[in-house]
Design a protein around this motif. Sequence first.
Motif, mmCIF file in Angstrom:
data_model
loop_
_atom_site.group_PDB
_atom_site.id
_atom_site.type_symbol
_atom_site.label_atom_id
_atom_site.label_comp_id
_atom_site.label_asym_id
_atom_site.label_seq_id
_atom_site.Cartn_x
_atom_site.Cartn_y
_atom_site.Cartn_z
ATOM 1 N N PRO A 198 9.463 -3.908 -7.998
ATOM 2 C CA PRO A 198 8.645 -3.871 -9.213
ATOM 3 C C PRO A 198 7.849 -5.158 -9.455
ATOM 4 N N ALA A 199 8.195 -6.245 -8.753
ATOM 5 C CA ALA A 199 7.464 -7.494 -8.914
ATOM 6 C C ALA A 199 6.220 -7.566 -8.025
ATOM 7 N N VAL A 200 6.056 -6.592 -7.111
ATOM 8 C CA VAL A 200 4.939 -6.610 -6.162
ATOM 9 C C VAL A 200 3.918 -5.545 -6.560
ATOM 10 N N PRO A 201 2.663 -5.943 -6.786
ATOM 11 C CA PRO A 201 1.640 -4.949 -7.122
ATOM 12 C C PRO A 201 1.487 -3.894 -6.026
ATOM 13 N N VAL A 202 1.052 -2.710 -6.445
ATOM 14 C CA VAL A 202 0.910 -1.561 -5.559
ATOM 15 C C VAL A 202 -0.552 -1.132 -5.517
ATOM 16 N N VAL A 203 -1.014 -0.748 -4.324
ATOM 17 C CA VAL A 203 -2.339 -0.148 -4.152
ATOM 18 C C VAL A 203 -2.108 1.253 -3.606
ATOM 19 N N THR A 204 -2.530 2.274 -4.372
ATOM 20 C CA THR A 204 -2.322 3.653 -3.967
ATOM 21 C C THR A 204 -3.566 4.219 -3.302
ATOM 22 N N TYR A 205 -3.346 5.194 -2.413
ATOM 23 C CA TYR A 205 -4.479 5.939 -1.864
ATOM 24 C C TYR A 205 -4.055 7.363 -1.562
ATOM 25 N N CYS A 206 -5.070 8.231 -1.474
ATOM 26 C CA CYS A 206 -4.883 9.621 -1.057
ATOM 27 C C CYS A 206 -5.965 9.910 -0.020
ATOM 28 N N GLY A 234 6.352 1.099 -14.764
ATOM 29 C CA GLY A 234 6.307 -0.348 -14.948
ATOM 30 C C GLY A 234 5.701 -1.136 -13.807
ATOM 31 N N TYR A 235 5.135 -0.482 -12.803
ATOM 32 C CA TYR A 235 4.525 -1.181 -11.673
ATOM 33 C C TYR A 235 3.083 -1.575 -12.000
ATOM 34 N N ALA A 236 2.675 -2.741 -11.532
ATOM 35 C CA ALA A 236 1.258 -3.134 -11.576
ATOM 36 C C ALA A 236 0.590 -2.399 -10.422
ATOM 37 N N VAL A 237 -0.507 -1.709 -10.692
ATOM 38 C CA VAL A 237 -1.058 -0.818 -9.681
ATOM 39 C C VAL A 237 -2.581 -0.755 -9.738
ATOM 40 N N LYS A 238 -3.178 -0.573 -8.548
ATOM 41 C CA LYS A 238 -4.601 -0.318 -8.389
ATOM 42 C C LYS A 238 -4.762 0.891 -7.478
ATOM 43 N N GLU A 239 -5.903 1.539 -7.582
ATOM 44 C CA GLU A 239 -6.245 2.660 -6.715
ATOM 45 C C GLU A 239 -7.242 2.177 -5.667
ATOM 46 N N MET A 240 -7.011 2.529 -4.400
ATOM 47 C CA MET A 240 -7.948 2.167 -3.335
ATOM 48 C C MET A 240 -9.072 3.205 -3.295
ATOM 49 N N LEU A 241 -10.258 2.772 -3.698
ATOM 50 C CA LEU A 241 -11.418 3.665 -3.716
ATOM 51 C C LEU A 241 -11.777 4.104 -2.304
ATOM 52 N N GLY A 242 -12.069 5.378 -2.145
ATOM 53 C CA GLY A 242 -12.444 5.917 -0.843
ATOM 54 C C GLY A 242 -11.294 6.510 -0.081
ATOM 55 N N GLY A 243 -10.068 6.056 -0.379
ATOM 56 C CA GLY A 243 -8.877 6.610 0.237
ATOM 57 C C GLY A 243 -8.865 6.526 1.759
ATOM 58 N N PHE A 244 -8.028 7.372 2.337
ATOM 59 C CA PHE A 244 -7.873 7.362 3.789
ATOM 60 C C PHE A 244 -9.176 7.740 4.490
ATOM 61 N N GLU A 245 -9.961 8.627 3.886
ATOM 62 C CA GLU A 245 -11.239 9.020 4.499
ATOM 63 C C GLU A 245 -12.113 7.804 4.789
ATOM 64 N N VAL A 262 0.853 -1.188 0.000
ATOM 65 C CA VAL A 262 0.000 0.000 0.000
ATOM 66 C C VAL A 262 0.890 1.238 0.000
ATOM 67 N N VAL A 263 0.574 2.198 -0.869
ATOM 68 C CA VAL A 263 1.334 3.437 -0.971
ATOM 69 C C VAL A 263 0.420 4.624 -0.685
ATOM 70 N N ASP A 264 0.825 5.425 0.287
ATOM 71 C CA ASP A 264 0.140 6.672 0.623
ATOM 72 C C ASP A 264 0.839 7.769 -0.167
ATOM 73 N N SER A 265 0.083 8.407 -1.076
ATOM 74 C CA SER A 265 0.685 9.380 -1.986
ATOM 75 C C SER A 265 0.547 10.827 -1.502
ATOM 76 N N ARG A 266 0.122 11.026 -0.258
ATOM 77 C CA ARG A 266 -0.144 12.372 0.268
ATOM 78 C C ARG A 266 1.113 13.022 0.833
ATOM 79 N N SER A 267 0.951 14.262 1.265
ATOM 80 C CA SER A 267 2.056 15.036 1.844
ATOM 81 C C SER A 267 2.478 14.467 3.200
ATOM 82 N N THR A 268 3.619 14.918 3.668
ATOM 83 C CA THR A 268 4.104 14.494 4.988
ATOM 84 C C THR A 268 3.138 14.927 6.082
#
Length: 162
Positions: free
Chosen positions: A90-98, A117-128, A55-61
């Motif tokens: 790069p071999a592990v899929p990523v799920v991003t959220y904001c 080149g990453y396999a990626v999905k977006e987490m619907l609803g995010g941190f909220e 899981v990747v959190d793409s928000r500010s610090t």
Amino acid sequence: MTVTTAHGAPDPVPRVPPAPPAEAAAHFRASLAFHADVSDVAAALAAGVDPGFVVVDSRSTESWDQGHVPGAVHLPTALIPEQAPALLDPAVPVVTYCWGPGCNGAARAALALAELGYAVKEMLGGFEYWVREGFAYETWQGGERRNPDPLTAPVAADDCGC
């Protein structure tokens, strides 16, 4: 024949007919390839085994410090090109959220990662929605959890019919 509402206005739902079933199936199958639900991500992380994604959190610090998904990698979107290779396999899929549904930061992060080149999905609803559904989260002060919002959190498993 035009269907109208009780007020005599054209009914907006049948104004554009639904897609044929095969086209609808292809669309929704593709949508599931791009999106993950908050509850599904939480269940996979809580299962006690490797979930098969990071899981990747793409928000500010500042946002990260206010709260983030436990175990998430903090990688603001602007830093993805320079830092992703050192932080993500790069071999592990990523799920991003904001933040949430009103924020497209997770989509921008997913695009940046996909372009690398990453396999990626977006987490619907995010941190909220993570917080609204009552899942534990971490802040700079430690772990926290809020009571689930009864409008978003299922009372029982599969309450939404998912």
